[in-house]
Design a protein around this motif. Structure first.
Motif, short mmCIF file in Angstrom:
data_model
loop_
_atom_site.label_atom_id
_atom_site.label_comp_id
_atom_site.label_asym_id
_atom_site.label_seq_id
_atom_site.Cartn_x
_atom_site.Cartn_y
_atom_site.Cartn_z
N LYS A 34 -4.14 -4.89 1.74
CA LYS A 34 -3.09 -3.88 1.70
C LYS A 34 -2.40 -3.85 0.34
N GLY A 52 2.93 -2.78 1.12
CA GLY A 52 1.83 -3.01 2.06
C GLY A 52 2.19 -2.79 3.51
N ASN A 66 -1.97 -8.45 9.72
CA ASN A 66 -1.88 -8.99 8.36
C ASN A 66 -2.45 -10.39 8.22
N VAL A 89 -7.49 3.91 6.25
CA VAL A 89 -6.13 3.63 5.80
C VAL A 89 -5.19 4.69 6.37
#
Length: 117
Positions: A34, A52, A66, A89
């Motif tokens: 990210k 991010g 994450n 994304v």
């Protein structure tokens, strides 16, 4: 770093354009991906992530956390040798900022017309 440990990843943006492919270690985290996306975001896009946390990565129909590694995000049924992994994304501006801006905007719409006698 052994060649087998590296994964080529291409990022598909909201408008259908691509970033990459970039080569990552299987041990790299989604958070690292990210941050690279934010730092190399193409100029001229209408939507631009600032951090991010405004980005969600989707791979094989799942939103990636994450703390997951690239190795954990691979397809459960295997991949083609020499293939490039594609991640989608999605950019979502932080909710706190959006709510604050909306409150300020709403408060300007309605003026007070009270009269105290």
């Amino acid at each position: 770093m052994p060649e087998e440990d590296l994964v080529d990843i291409k990022f598909r943006l909201y408008d259908g354009s691509d970033m990459g492919p970039f080569r990552y270690s299987s041990a790299s985290t989604v958070e690292v991906l990210k941050e690279r996306i934010v730092s190399e975001w193409p100029r001229g896009k209408t939507i631009v992530p600032k951090v991010g946390n405004e980005i969600k990565l989707i791979s094989f129909g799942k939103i990636l956390e994450n703390n997951k590694t690239v190795g954990q995000c691979r397809a459960p049924f295997g991949e083609l040798s020499g293939g490039v992994m594609v991640m989608h994304v999605v950019v979502q501006p932080s909710l706190a900022k959006a709510k604050t801006e909306k409150k300020v905007e709403d408060s300007r719409k309605f003026g007070c017309s009270c009269c105290i006698m």
